[in-house]
Motif scaffolding. Structure first.
Motif, PDB file in Angstrom:
ATOM      1  N   ALA A   1       0.785  -1.358   0.089  1.00 32.03           N
ATOM      2  CA  ALA A   1       0.059  -0.131  -0.046  1.00 32.03           C
ATOM      3  C   ALA A   1       0.792   1.246  -0.090  1.00 32.03           C
ATOM      4  O   ALA A   1       0.605   2.220  -0.833  1.00 32.03           O
ATOM      5  CB  ALA A   1      -0.852  -0.012   1.167  1.00 32.03           C
ATOM      6  N   ALA A   2       1.982   1.239   0.811  1.00 27.60           N
ATOM      7  CA  ALA A   2       2.801   2.490   0.909  1.00 27.60           C
ATOM      8  C   ALA A   2       3.496   2.590  -0.479  1.00 27.60           C
ATOM      9  O   ALA A   2       3.840   3.778  -1.014  1.00 27.60           O
ATOM     10  CB  ALA A   2       3.955   2.295   1.958  1.00 27.60           C
ATOM     11  N   LEU A   3       3.984   1.653  -1.151  1.00 27.99           N
ATOM     12  CA  LEU A   3       4.588   1.897  -2.541  1.00 27.99           C
ATOM     13  C   LEU A   3       3.556   2.207  -3.398  1.00 27.99           C
ATOM     14  O   LEU A   3       3.920   3.084  -4.333  1.00 27.99           O
ATOM     15  CB  LEU A   3       5.202   0.142  -2.955  1.00 27.99           C
ATOM     16  N   LEU A   4       2.408   1.590  -3.656  1.00 28.27           N
ATOM     17  CA  LEU A   4       1.326   2.226  -4.368  1.00 28.27           C
ATOM     18  C   LEU A   4       1.169   3.512  -4.143  1.00 28.27           C
ATOM     19  O   LEU A   4       1.126   4.248  -5.541  1.00 28.27           O
ATOM     20  CB  LEU A   4       0.343   1.350  -4.252  1.00 28.27           C
ATOM     21  N   LEU A   5       0.853   4.110  -3.028  1.00 29.77           N
ATOM     22  CA  LEU A   5       0.435   5.358  -2.776  1.00 29.77           C
ATOM     23  C   LEU A   5       1.709   6.412  -3.410  1.00 29.77           C
ATOM     24  O   LEU A   5       1.613   7.395  -3.860  1.00 29.77           O
ATOM     25  CB  LEU A   5      -0.027   5.680  -1.420  1.00 29.77           C
ATOM     26  N   ALA A   6       2.734   5.793  -2.935  1.00 32.87           N
ATOM     27  CA  ALA A   6       4.110   6.838  -3.204  1.00 32.87           C
ATOM     28  C   ALA A   6       4.293   6.916  -4.668  1.00 32.87           C
ATOM     29  O   ALA A   6       4.441   7.910  -5.244  1.00 32.87           O
ATOM     30  CB  ALA A   6       5.257   6.057  -2.582  1.00 32.87           C
TER      31      ALA A   6
ATOM     32  N   LEU B   1       6.074  11.937   0.008  1.00 30.45           N
ATOM     33  CA  LEU B   1       6.694  10.555   0.382  1.00 30.45           C
ATOM     34  C   LEU B   1       7.367  10.715   1.557  1.00 30.45           C
ATOM     35  O   LEU B   1       7.196   9.415   2.191  1.00 30.45           O
ATOM     36  CB  LEU B   1       7.955  10.591  -0.700  1.00 30.45           C
ATOM     37  N   LEU B   2       7.539  11.871   2.336  1.00 34.06           N
ATOM     38  CA  LEU B   2       7.834  11.885   3.656  1.00 34.06           C
ATOM     39  C   LEU B   2       6.636  11.718   4.414  1.00 34.06           C
ATOM     40  O   LEU B   2       6.749  10.947   5.637  1.00 34.06           O
ATOM     41  CB  LEU B   2       8.356  13.489   3.892  1.00 34.06           C
ATOM     42  N   LEU B   3       5.462  12.087   4.119  1.00 28.26           N
ATOM     43  CA  LEU B   3       4.102  11.973   5.066  1.00 28.26           C
ATOM     44  C   LEU B   3       3.845  10.464   4.758  1.00 28.26           C
ATOM     45  O   LEU B   3       3.582   9.789   6.054  1.00 28.26           O
ATOM     46  CB  LEU B   3       3.016  12.802   4.548  1.00 28.26           C
ATOM     47  N   ILE B   4       4.026   9.683   3.879  1.00 27.45           N
ATOM     48  CA  ILE B   4       3.741   8.294   3.708  1.00 27.45           C
ATOM     49  C   ILE B   4       4.608   7.552   4.546  1.00 27.45           C
ATOM     50  O   ILE B   4       4.250   6.623   5.139  1.00 27.45           O
ATOM     51  CB  ILE B   4       3.773   8.082   2.196  1.00 27.45           C
ATOM     52  N   ALA B   5       5.926   7.931   4.450  1.00 27.63           N
ATOM     53  CA  ALA B   5       6.789   7.164   5.111  1.00 27.63           C
ATOM     54  C   ALA B   5       6.871   7.159   6.627  1.00 27.63           C
ATOM     55  O   ALA B   5       6.823   6.241   7.213  1.00 27.63           O
ATOM     56  CB  ALA B   5       8.424   7.558   4.898  1.00 27.63           C
ATOM     57  N   LEU B   6       6.599   8.458   7.156  1.00 30.77           N
ATOM     58  CA  LEU B   6       6.119   8.607   8.507  1.00 30.77           C
ATOM     59  C   LEU B   6       4.870   7.641   9.037  1.00 30.77           C
ATOM     60  O   LEU B   6       4.841   7.260  10.096  1.00 30.77           O
ATOM     61  CB  LEU B   6       5.943   9.890   8.889  1.00 30.77           C
ATOM     62  N   LEU B   7       3.977   7.703   8.123  1.00 24.76           N
ATOM     63  CA  LEU B   7       2.829   6.733   8.500  1.00 24.76           C
ATOM     64  C   LEU B   7       2.989   5.539   8.368  1.00 24.76           C
ATOM     65  O   LEU B   7       2.730   4.693   9.310  1.00 24.76           O
ATOM     66  CB  LEU B   7       1.617   7.260   7.431  1.00 24.76           C
ATOM     67  N   TRP B   8       3.910   5.144   7.464  1.00 26.69           N
ATOM     68  CA  TRP B   8       4.371   3.540   7.187  1.00 26.69           C
ATOM     69  C   TRP B   8       4.996   3.138   8.509  1.00 26.69           C
ATOM     70  O   TRP B   8       4.842   2.086   9.168  1.00 26.69           O
ATOM     71  CB  TRP B   8       4.957   3.518   6.125  1.00 26.69           C
ATOM     72  N   LEU B   9       5.865   4.055   9.009  1.00 29.08           N
ATOM     73  CA  LEU B   9       6.602   3.621  10.264  1.00 29.08           C
ATOM     74  C   LEU B   9       6.103   3.681  11.280  1.00 29.08           C
ATOM     75  O   LEU B   9       6.112   2.679  12.061  1.00 29.08           O
ATOM     76  CB  LEU B   9       7.953   4.956  10.368  1.00 29.08           C
ATOM     77  N   ALA B  10       4.849   4.633  11.571  1.00 27.84           N
ATOM     78  CA  ALA B  10       4.004   4.324  12.557  1.00 27.84           C
ATOM     79  C   ALA B  10       3.150   2.841  12.557  1.00 27.84           C
ATOM     80  O   ALA B  10       3.181   2.362  13.631  1.00 27.84           O
ATOM     81  CB  ALA B  10       3.075   5.523  12.638  1.00 27.84           C
TER      82      ALA B  10
END
Length: 619
Positions: free
Chosen positions: A9-14, A320-329
């Motif tokens: 999901a993270a890769l697709l949205l990114a 990308l930064l926002l998606i990465a932070l959400l992915w980490l959470a």
């Protein structure tokens, strides 16, 4: 599986964010709508420069001058009549926002009057237009028309280049203090930037504001356009003077208006009248006068203040930064609701930052990056919900085999899973209950009846375990193992275990009464020990058991084995000491136990108000 879905999901949205924000820009209109709203709100608080005045050919002027000069367009001699009086006040510049490209065939003398006046007036400026490039073959030769229009050739210019332009042909070339006034709309139909310079067939043409800025010594930024810093509300922003009023006053011998009204000011002669159709779509209004747009561009250049946008890579990077932070959470198993609340705070902060950046002359693209990030959040939250539902379903199926349904519900409310309940160390009390005299009973009855009898007995005893809040560990042949103190810690685990044993004894006696003479020597031995044990799900994926392991379990099993010929229920000294005030305990001696160097003291419990329980039968 859950991590793979989250990563996908993270890769697709990114990837979608990079595609949209870096290439397609299909949602740019939404981003612009937000920034336009911010710009509009801030512009209402900013006063336009009073040094820029618009002489407005408004509806009232068109009506008042119709009898003397006819319907629009007026003869150009009308401007020649008023200009001397206006120029006498020494304005910084007089700028026409009116086209002088088509000669008045019916009134050539009128055109000539204006041309003669402007031939030698360096402070008067007139506009030009760039028309469609598709018609350039039929256009004017740039080598002839470019220099008078202030254009200069670049290395790419050709001698035979032609372009479709509308220069001020009414005036002689020496009076062409001109520049382009093209105002282009963006893809969403809204104009936000003013032309600075345009490359036409290798010739660089200045805009009218740039031509004026160069003469007045204002700095001009590089690039092709100026992102306007709007001022005033959605209607008229700059000071307007009615053309008819000014024209009448300048023709009077005794003037009524101030003699220095326009000294050192930039005077723009144009029209805000809707009937002349010079209205454009801007962030401030859907019908914004073109003369106000020209005034805004001049205002921006005069004060060196115009809007800026960050580099093109800023929006994709933010997404990308926002998606990465959400992915980490989510990857760290954060709670979806808590993540959502935190991200809502972050989103609010970003929007507030974009709002605060506008008076600092920056338009920050935050809406679409936030949109992609929220899309990932909801996707991840849905995946997390599905994962938790699967885990809960698995946990309910597993817990339901070992625990009272009430306890199962408590565990579900706490969000416990198979993983969270495994490998924990608990203070527990472990109970073993083994059937005695079963051999003689089974010799007198058919196998099917024996199985049915055992199932009835075990069902009644398991109900007692659940009633006292115990965890059913397993059946070992004709033995029941249960424990208290896990999965939910319980300081009264020993008291509950002993109370359960006494009730199991009472249930046994009731069961024997039902069997009558057929019960024979059917009896049980129950052993309890309290201590520390490791508790969790153990086994293969196909079959997991929630069980306790360790020395405490081994000793409880040994205590149960010592009940034979001693007492139906025996507990260790550790269990007795943990609930000595709730029950009466009768000492039953010291016993050697395998794996223990010291003898183990054992006790038989009874309710304080009850009678002394009977000795266990021997088989």
């Amino acid at each position: 599986m859950a991590n793979r879905s989250l990563n996908a999901a993270a890769l697709l949205l990114a990837a979608l964010a990079l595609l949209e924000l870096g290439l397609l820009h299909l949602g740019a209109g939404l981003e612009h709508r937000l920034s336009d709203a911010f710009v509009r709100a801030h512009a209402a608080r900013l006063a336009p420069d009073p040094g820029i005045v618009i002489v407005d050919i408004d509806e009232a002027s068109l009506a008042r001058l119709q009898d003397d000069y006819g319907r629009w367009p007026w003869p150009r001699a009308i401007y020649a009549e008023m200009l001397p009086g206006l120029l006498a006040q020494q304005p910084a510049a007089v700028v026409f926002d009116l086209s002088f490209s088509e000669r008045d065939i019916d009134r050539p003398d009128s055109d000539q009057a204006l041309a003669d006046l402007l031939r030698d007036q360096p402070r008067v400026y007139v506009p030009s237009l760039r028309l469609s490039a598709q018609d350039d073959a039929r256009g004017v030769p740039l080598s002839q028309f470019g220099p008078p229009m202030g254009a200069h050739p670049t290395a790419a210019a050709r001698d035979d280049a032609r372009a479709m332009l509308l220069p001020p042909l009414v005036l002689p070339p020496e009076a062409w203090r001109t520049g382009l006034i093209n105002f282009e709309e963006e893809s969403d139909g809204v104009g936000r930037a003013y032309l600075l310079r345009m490359n036409v067939q290798g010739w660089e043409f200045p805009s009218l504001p740039v031509r004026i800025a160069a003469d007045l010594g204002w700095a001009v930024p590089p690039g092709e356009s100026l992102l306007l810093h709007w001022r005033g509300g959605g209607g008229i922003g700059y000071r307007h003077v009615s053309f008819a009023d000014l024209h009448a006053d300048l023709l009077r011998r005794q003037r009524q208006r101030p003699a220095d009204e326009f000294r050192d000011r930039i005077v723009i002669i144009g029209s805000a009248a809707s009937m002349l159709h010079d209205l454009r779509v801007t962030p401030l209004a859907n019908r914004y006068p073109g003369v106000e747009i020209l005034a805004t561009a001049l205002d921006n250049l005069k004060h060196g203040r115009w809007m800026q946008r960050p580099p093109a890579w800023a929006a994709p990077l933010l997404a990308l930064l926002l998606i990465a932070l959400l992915w980490l959470a989510f990857h760290r198993r954060g709670h979806a609701l808590a993540i959502g609340v935190a991200f809502a705070v972050v989103s609010t902060a970003l929007l507030a930052g974009a709002w605060a950046a506008v008076p600092r002359l920056w338009l920050l693209p935050v809406l679409l990056p936030l949109g992609f990030a929220w899309a990932f959040y909801f996707s991840a939250a849905l995946l997390e919900y599905l994962r938790e539902r699967r885990a809960r379903r698995q946990a309910v199926q597993l817990f339901g085999r070992f625990l009272n349904p009430v306890v199962v519900n408590q565990l579900m409310e706490r969000g416990e899973t198979v993983e969270s309940l495994s490998g924990r160390q608990h203070e527990v009390s472990v109970l073993f209950s083994d059937i005695r005299g079963f051999t003689s009973l089974s010799e007198t009855r058919p196998p099917q009846e024996i199985v049915e009898l055992l199932n009835r007995y075990f069902s009644r005893q398991v109900a007692v375990v659940f009633r006292h809040g115990g965890t059913l560990d397993k059946f070992i042949g004709d033995c029941i193992m249960a424990f208290w103190g896990a999965p939910i810690p319980d300081a009264q685990h020993a008291q509950r275990a002993v109370a359960c044993a006494l009730d199991m004894q009472r249930e046994l006696l009731a069961f024997r009464e039902e069997l009558g003479a057929a019960a024979g020597d059917f009896d049980v031995g129950i052993g309890i020990h309290s201590g520390t044990a490791v508790v969790g799900f153990i086994g293969a994926e196909q079959k997991l058991d929630y069980t306790a392991i360790g020395d405490t379990v081994n000793l409880a099993s040994r205590v149960e084995g010592l009940t034979k010929g001693v007492a139906r229920i025996l507990v260790s000294s550790d269990t007795m000491e943990a609930c000595a005030t709730q029950f009466r305990f009768a000492p039953r001696g010291s016993f050697k136990v395998k794996g223990r160097a010291q003898d183990v003291q054992l006790y038989e419990p009874a309710y304080e108000s009850g009678t002394e329980p009977g000795k266990g039968e021997t088989s």
